[in-house]
Design a protein around this motif. Structure first.
Motif, short mmCIF file in Angstrom:
data_model
loop_
_atom_site.label_atom_id
_atom_site.label_comp_id
_atom_site.label_asym_id
_atom_site.label_seq_id
_atom_site.Cartn_x
_atom_site.Cartn_y
_atom_site.Cartn_z
N PRO A 109 0.81 -1.22 0.00
CA PRO A 109 0.00 0.00 0.00
C PRO A 109 0.85 1.27 0.00
CG PRO A 109 -0.10 -1.08 2.14
CD PRO A 109 0.66 -1.99 1.23
N GLU A 110 2.05 1.21 0.56
CA GLU A 110 2.89 2.41 0.67
C GLU A 110 4.31 2.09 0.23
OE1 GLU A 110 3.46 6.31 1.15
OE2 GLU A 110 1.56 5.32 1.53
N THR A 111 4.93 3.01 -0.48
CA THR A 111 6.31 2.85 -0.90
C THR A 111 7.09 4.11 -0.57
OG1 THR A 111 7.76 2.33 -2.76
CG2 THR A 111 5.84 3.66 -3.25
N THR A 112 8.37 3.97 -0.37
CA THR A 112 9.21 5.13 -0.06
C THR A 112 10.00 5.59 -1.29
OG1 THR A 112 10.99 3.66 0.66
CG2 THR A 112 9.47 4.49 2.36
N VAL A 113 10.17 4.72 -2.25
CA VAL A 113 10.94 5.03 -3.45
C VAL A 113 9.99 5.11 -4.64
CG1 VAL A 113 12.80 4.26 -4.95
CG2 VAL A 113 12.94 3.80 -2.51
N PRO A 114 10.03 6.21 -5.39
CA PRO A 114 9.15 6.29 -6.56
C PRO A 114 9.68 5.41 -7.69
CG PRO A 114 10.51 8.25 -6.41
CD PRO A 114 10.79 7.44 -5.18
N PHE A 115 8.77 4.78 -8.42
CA PHE A 115 9.15 3.96 -9.55
C PHE A 115 7.94 3.76 -10.46
CE2 PHE A 115 7.56 0.95 -6.49
CZ PHE A 115 6.83 0.06 -7.25
N SER A 116 8.24 3.28 -11.66
CA SER A 116 7.17 2.89 -12.58
C SER A 116 7.56 1.56 -13.20
CB SER A 116 6.97 3.95 -13.68
OG SER A 116 8.14 4.07 -14.46
N LEU A 127 7.53 12.21 -0.10
CA LEU A 127 8.52 12.83 -0.97
C LEU A 127 8.16 14.27 -1.28
CD1 LEU A 127 9.05 9.94 -3.53
CD2 LEU A 127 10.59 10.61 -1.70
N ASP A 128 9.20 15.10 -1.38
CA ASP A 128 9.01 16.48 -1.81
C ASP A 128 8.88 16.51 -3.33
OD1 ASP A 128 9.34 17.27 0.81
OD2 ASP A 128 11.49 17.66 0.59
N LYS A 129 8.25 17.54 -3.84
CA LYS A 129 8.09 17.76 -5.28
C LYS A 129 7.47 16.54 -5.97
CE LYS A 129 11.99 20.88 -5.46
NZ LYS A 129 13.26 21.23 -6.08
N GLN A 130 6.35 16.09 -5.44
CA GLN A 130 5.70 14.91 -6.01
C GLN A 130 5.23 15.14 -7.43
OE1 GLN A 130 2.82 12.74 -3.92
NE2 GLN A 130 4.27 12.09 -2.33
N GLY A 131 4.85 16.36 -7.77
CA GLY A 131 4.39 16.65 -9.12
C GLY A 131 5.48 16.42 -10.16
N VAL A 132 6.69 16.88 -9.85
CA VAL A 132 7.82 16.70 -10.76
C VAL A 132 8.17 15.21 -10.89
CG1 VAL A 132 10.27 17.20 -11.11
CG2 VAL A 132 8.74 18.98 -10.25
N ILE A 133 8.18 14.51 -9.76
CA ILE A 133 8.51 13.08 -9.76
C ILE A 133 7.43 12.30 -10.51
CG2 ILE A 133 8.85 11.05 -8.31
CD1 ILE A 133 10.08 12.96 -6.21
N ALA A 134 6.17 12.66 -10.30
CA ALA A 134 5.07 11.98 -11.00
C ALA A 134 5.18 12.20 -12.51
CB ALA A 134 3.73 12.49 -10.48
N ALA A 135 5.51 13.40 -12.93
CA ALA A 135 5.68 13.68 -14.36
C ALA A 135 6.84 12.87 -14.94
CB ALA A 135 5.90 15.17 -14.59
N HIS A 136 7.91 12.78 -14.18
CA HIS A 136 9.08 12.00 -14.61
C HIS A 136 8.71 10.52 -14.77
CE1 HIS A 136 13.31 10.78 -14.82
NE2 HIS A 136 12.98 9.79 -14.00
N GLU A 137 8.04 9.97 -13.79
CA GLU A 137 7.64 8.56 -13.85
C GLU A 137 6.60 8.32 -14.94
OE1 GLU A 137 9.21 6.16 -12.45
OE2 GLU A 137 10.48 7.46 -11.25
N GLN A 138 5.77 9.31 -15.21
CA GLN A 138 4.78 9.18 -16.29
C GLN A 138 5.48 9.07 -17.65
OE1 GLN A 138 1.42 8.82 -15.71
NE2 GLN A 138 1.43 8.22 -17.85
#
Length: 176
Positions: A109-116, A127-138
């Motif tokens: 349910p929860e992760t500490t490291v962003p990935f796709s 995480l800070d700057k989730q919008g930037v990280i989400a765009a990157h992973e997208q």
């Protein structure tokens, strides 16, 4: 040869998409080049002339008489095949273990490291700057970067004995 070209001329370039295409295409092309049997390809090389020259100019200086080798039920080809199969089996088992581990991480349910992974994108809540990280992973998800990684892993399983395949693996992961 393909990886040497990449390492010398393309690795430091910022055209990541083109570098990615080059690495994947050259890894796949490396499988098909040995099966090309066109006359124009054979004429590019001077192997026939070299063979002819060696057969004309090579004269035995010393003749050795070897003791005949006793027949064995296991050939060197069979030993090499067994070693190859053991190495490939170990890597297949490791790959399956990694996929199972990845599925377990995706199902958490929860992760500490962003990935796709393919279209599944996971972001850590803290995480800070989730919008930037989400765009990157997208971008990773939209460009199917997971296919590149899986393809190189499959090539690494098939060619586990070739050290260049590990450079390809590092190159793909570095680009992503």
């Amino acid at each position: 040869m393909f990886y040497g070209f990449y390492a010398l001329l393309l690795r430091k370039e910022t055209f990541f998409h083109l570098n990615r295409i080059y690495l994947v295409a050259s890894a796949l092309l490396s499988f098909f080049i040995p099966v090309i049997h066109s006359d124009w390809v054979r004429n590019l090389f001077i192997t026939q002339q070299v063979q002819h020259t060696l057969s004309v100019y090579s004269k035995p200086l010393i003749i050795y008489h070897f003791k005949p080798i006793e027949e064995s039920h296991i050939t060197i080809g069979q030993v090499i095949l067994i070693i190859y199969a053991i190495g490939a089996s170990i890597l297949i088992a490791k790959f399956i273990w990694q996929l199972v581990s990845l599925k377990n991480i995706i199902d958490r349910p929860e992760t500490t490291v962003p990935f796709s992974f393919f279209k599944s994108i996971r972001l850590g809540a803290s995480l800070d700057k989730q919008g930037v990280i989400a765009a990157h992973e997208q971008v990773h998800a939209n460009q199917w970067h997971s296919v590149d990684v899986l393809l190189i892993e499959a090539i690494a399983i098939i060619n586990w004995f070739n050290p260049v395949v590990y450079l390809y693996r590092f190159g793909i992961k570095h680009i992503h």
